[in-house]
Scaffold this active site. Structure first.
Site, short mmCIF file in Angstrom:
data_model
loop_
_atom_site.label_atom_id
_atom_site.label_comp_id
_atom_site.label_asym_id
_atom_site.label_seq_id
_atom_site.Cartn_x
_atom_site.Cartn_y
_atom_site.Cartn_z
N ASP A 161 0.89 -1.25 -0.13
CA ASP A 161 -0.13 -0.10 -0.06
C ASP A 161 1.00 1.27 -0.08
O ASP A 161 0.28 2.49 -0.39
CB ASP A 161 -0.78 -0.01 0.99
CG ASP A 161 -2.02 -1.14 1.00
OD1 ASP A 161 -2.47 -1.12 -0.13
OD2 ASP A 161 -2.51 -1.52 2.07
N TYR B 66 -10.27 -1.15 1.53
CA TYR B 66 -9.83 -1.24 2.97
C TYR B 66 -9.58 -0.06 3.69
O TYR B 66 -8.98 1.08 3.12
CB TYR B 66 -8.77 -2.37 3.31
CG TYR B 66 -9.05 -3.75 3.67
CD1 TYR B 66 -9.57 -3.85 4.85
CD2 TYR B 66 -9.07 -4.81 2.64
CE1 TYR B 66 -10.21 -5.14 5.37
CE2 TYR B 66 -9.24 -5.92 3.02
CZ TYR B 66 -10.08 -6.22 4.27
OH TYR B 66 -10.39 -7.49 4.87
#
Length: 753
Positions: A376, A461
């Site tokens: 990420d 998420y």
């Protein structure tokens, strides 16, 4: 007047005086008014913490202007740059070297020059590459130097660059053109012409260095809901490695267990009647799987936390003070929250505490899911930390702070109110005892904690990042995962890779592994690593020697080399592991801070995986290395798109150097395995999905430092516990009258999208 009357009057006068004294004493312990009071510890900060401060929008703009005028090449705004253009990808703070900073903070040295780190994509070059420049001094830049070779040992190949928003837009345009080649198939499978389908990227992008070939998963798009739960079974493989967008190609198509050369082949097989199609209806907004819209009208309000006389902490520039704590805070657009110069009672405990990476590794029997390993940091953990919702993401009365970044554009952007600071009443004693033996008394202290929080939304998420500071001198770091699960189209033996959570939706098994850097300086920079654990020894009882006792004893060990201090993931490690100082406390024990990890990590990638070295930090739940300026981070944003030849490989940090009386860094991995289930619909909850670690004083003090807290409570059986003089909790009824007038609710989180 009789003597009896005089005595009665004298008694009444004495009683009145006594009552007035009691009232005055009680008033000393109660708030005189509801006016806001300054924090108990005055902030005498003289601006030193600004050495760690994030760049201001003005500084970012100055760097952009300087680069545009001094590089001698045309620069296109990254928001519209083609792969064949040159552009400024990002501008961030160049954190000065530790030695230079400490000379300034502790030794009266000069303030380090303020500098920026600029990342540029040079696509319009004979040899396209990624180059990093340090630009300074700010706020008026006058120089730049290329640090790419110094940092990485050579130029960074162009194919490693993160995918920009413009590149995704061009890919989506290509996919839409290709979908038009299968109109009858799309109408049958999805009640669609392609325009109401959205794509979700996967990563990494291929199988070898130089590849830039990505699977994209298609979903039904329903406004106001999470499309991640509505896969249509169609996935496409796009080759977007060429510098010229016109040469990009769709290489492969997957549908419900079968692979095709292109959408034209898919259409032909459907028309010929040899392709079995699962006919999906376009989901309705009121019945879609991922809707988060309330199903009941609002009920009565829940509990509200407030500070009767205002916050007991202060925020000045990038520095927070709270009781005995002092913290400098910031946010990297790539790696997210970072804290520096964490002090307790004026002593530095941690020089740097920063998030490094978040890995999400998926499984599936569809190509997109089975090949996904999101790193990420390459997407932007800090960049995608949006505005926090007051009263839900953080307490309504928290202090909210804006964060600024410059990425994929020449214009700085602001995420308003994207970091919050608040004091949290945990509704749990930090410590307490009720004495029912010998003497009768109660003593205790509420567990009130300073919390620094931000929340990143990384595609599906949401990660809640917390840094907490306790009155006991402990630091707690915690992350919770929520948001939407990612999913695959359910077909075949899908339940070998997750659970079915909808008619055609497979919640795919995945793991979350999070990595942190902790540069502890315990009573100085020079520390060693000590482990302690229990063993049993079998001894004859010394008073008769006729019986055997299994006596626990404490085994202590100093670890001397980095290899000894690299603890593999999911292998038991010593229960007590501490950074120790050469200096003892009053009781002749080394002043120490203990690292205590709370984690339920999944299995790390096998070391024979071709991409494992790019995430080799995940091999270890804890690794302690000597601190080096040339090892500032455990990974790189360039690892995502070339994990096969990683730009930074953490495994290389561990080379068996001595770790005795050295400046040490702890690298900590926490995480959990997530097998999605029905209760993950519509959203994953934070309950049970939180992991982290503690940094706890261990013989660092001579006693628990929280005994000095003004919030302590103590009274005996002989006292009147209903008076403020004996018990500050008795003052709460008057404090409750100080409920604040809350500011109007405001949310502008959608403005920057």
């Amino acid at each position: 007047m009789s003597l009896k009357t005089v005595l009665v009057l004298l008694g009444l006068a004495l009683a009145t005086i006594f009552a007035l004294v009691c009232v005055l004493l009680t008033r000393e312990r109660t708030p005189r008014s509801c006016q806001h009071l300054p924090p108990e510890q005055e902030d005498t900060e003289d601006g030193q913490s600004l050495v760690f401060a994030d760049l201001t929008p003005e500084e970012m703009s100055q760097v952009v202007g300087y680069l545009q005028g001094h590089l001698g090449v045309p620069l296109v705004d990254a928001s519209r740059a083609k792969p064949s253009d040159n552009c400024i990808a990002s501008v961030d703070l160049q954190v000065p070297g530790k030695a230079e900073v400490l000379r300034f903070l502790d030794g009266g040295g000069a303030r380090p020059p303020r500098e920026a780190l600029a990342v540029l994509y040079f696509g319009k070059q004979p040899e396209p590459n990624i180059t990093e420049y340090v630009v300074g001094p700010l706020p008026r830049p006058a120089y730049h130097r290329d640090v790419t070779v110094q940092k990485y040992g050579g130029k960074v190949p162009y194919h490693r660059r993160p995918v920009t928003g413009k590149e995704y837009a061009d890919i989506n345009a290509l996919i839409q053109r290709e979908l038009k080649k299968a109109p009858r198939f799309l109408a049958a499978c999805c009640e669609s012409d392609g325009t109401n389908l959205v794509t979700l990227t996967t990563a990494p992008r291929g199988f070898k260095s130089g590849d830039r070939v990505t699977w994209f998963v298609l979903f039904h798009n329903v406004a106001g809901t999470g499309y991640y739960l509505s896969p249509v079974g169609l996935e496409v493989l796009v080759d977007h490695g060429d510098l010229h967008v016109s040469r990009w190609q769709l290489r492969k198509v997957f549908y419900s267990g079968r692979y095709f050369a292109g959408t034209g082949d898919l259409e032909r097989e459907f028309v010929a009647g040899v392709l079995e199609v699962v006919r999906l209806k376009q989901p309705r907004a009121d019945a879609v799987l991922g809707s988060m819209k309330p199903r009941r009208p609002p009920g009565s309000p829940g509990p509200l936390q407030f500070e009767p006389q205002g916050p007991r902490y202060s925020v000045r520039n990038n520095r927070i003070t709270f009781q005995d704590w002092s913290i400098a805070f910031g946010m990297s657009p790539n790696t997210g929250p970072r804290l520096f110069d964490i002090r307790y009672r004026g002593e530095r405990i941690v020089y740097e505490l920063s998030l490094q990476e978040a890995l999400a590794l998926y499984s599936s029997n569809c190509p997109g899911g089975m090949s996904t390993r999101y790193l990420d940091g390459s997407f932007g953990i800090g960049r995608f930390a949006y505005e926090l919702l007051q009263g839900l993401d953080c307490p309504y009365t928290a202090t909210y702070v804006d964060r600024h970044y410059l990425a994929e554009t020449d214009t700085p952007k602001t995420n308003q109110n994207s970091l919050c600071i608040f004091e949290h009443d945990s509704a749990l004693p930090l410590r307490r005892h009720f004495s029912d033996s010998q003497s009768f008394y109660y003593g205790g202290l509420r567990k009130n904690t300073l919390v620094i929080r931000t929340i990143s939304t990384l595609i599906n998420y949401d990660y809640v990042w917390d840094f907490m500071f306790h009155a006991s001198g402990a630091v707690e770091v915690r992350v919770h995962a929520t948001g939407y699960i990612s999913s695959s189209f359910f077909h075949g033996r899908g339940t070998d890779y997750g659970n079915r959570v909808g008619p055609h939706t497979l919640g795919t098994m995945h793991l979350h592994h999070i990595h942190y850097k902790v540069d502890l300086d315990v009573d100085g920079q020079l520390n060693s690593l000590e482990t302690q654990d229990m063993e049993y020894e079998f001894v004859k009882d010394p008073w008769s020697t006729q019986n055997t006792i299994e006596r626990p004893y404490l085994r202590r060990e100093r670890l001397e080399k980095e290899d000894e201090a690299a603890f593999p993931l999911n292998v038991p490690m010593p229960r007590y592991l501490s950074f120790v100082s050469p200096n003892p406390n009053k009781w002749e024990h080394p002043r120490s801070y203990r690292i205590q990890i709370i984690s339920f990590a999944g299995k790390h990638l096998p070391t024979n995986s071709s991409m494992e070295r790019s995430v080799s930090w995940g091999r270890y739940q804890l690794a302690v290395t000597r601190r080096k300026e040339e090892e500032p981070t455990s990974t790189s944003i360039y690892n995502q798109n070339d994990p096969w030849t990683p730009t930074v490989a953490f495994a290389d940090f561990i080379n068996n150097e001595t770790i005795t009386n050295e400046d040490l860094v702890a690298w900590i991995t926490v995480g959990f395995l997530h097998v999605p289930h029905a209760e993950d619909i519509p959203n994953t909850v934070t309950v049970g999905n939180g992991v982290g670690f503690f940094l706890r004083p261990y013989n660092y003090f001579n006693e628990d430092p929280s005994v000095d807290s003004p919030d302590s409570v103590y009274f005996s059986s002989e006292q009147d516990v209903g008076t403020c003089g004996a018990n500050p909790l008795a003052c709460l009824s008057s404090a409750a009258t100080c409920a604040p007038r809350l500011p109007p609710f405001h949310f502008g989180g959608f403005l920057n999208l």
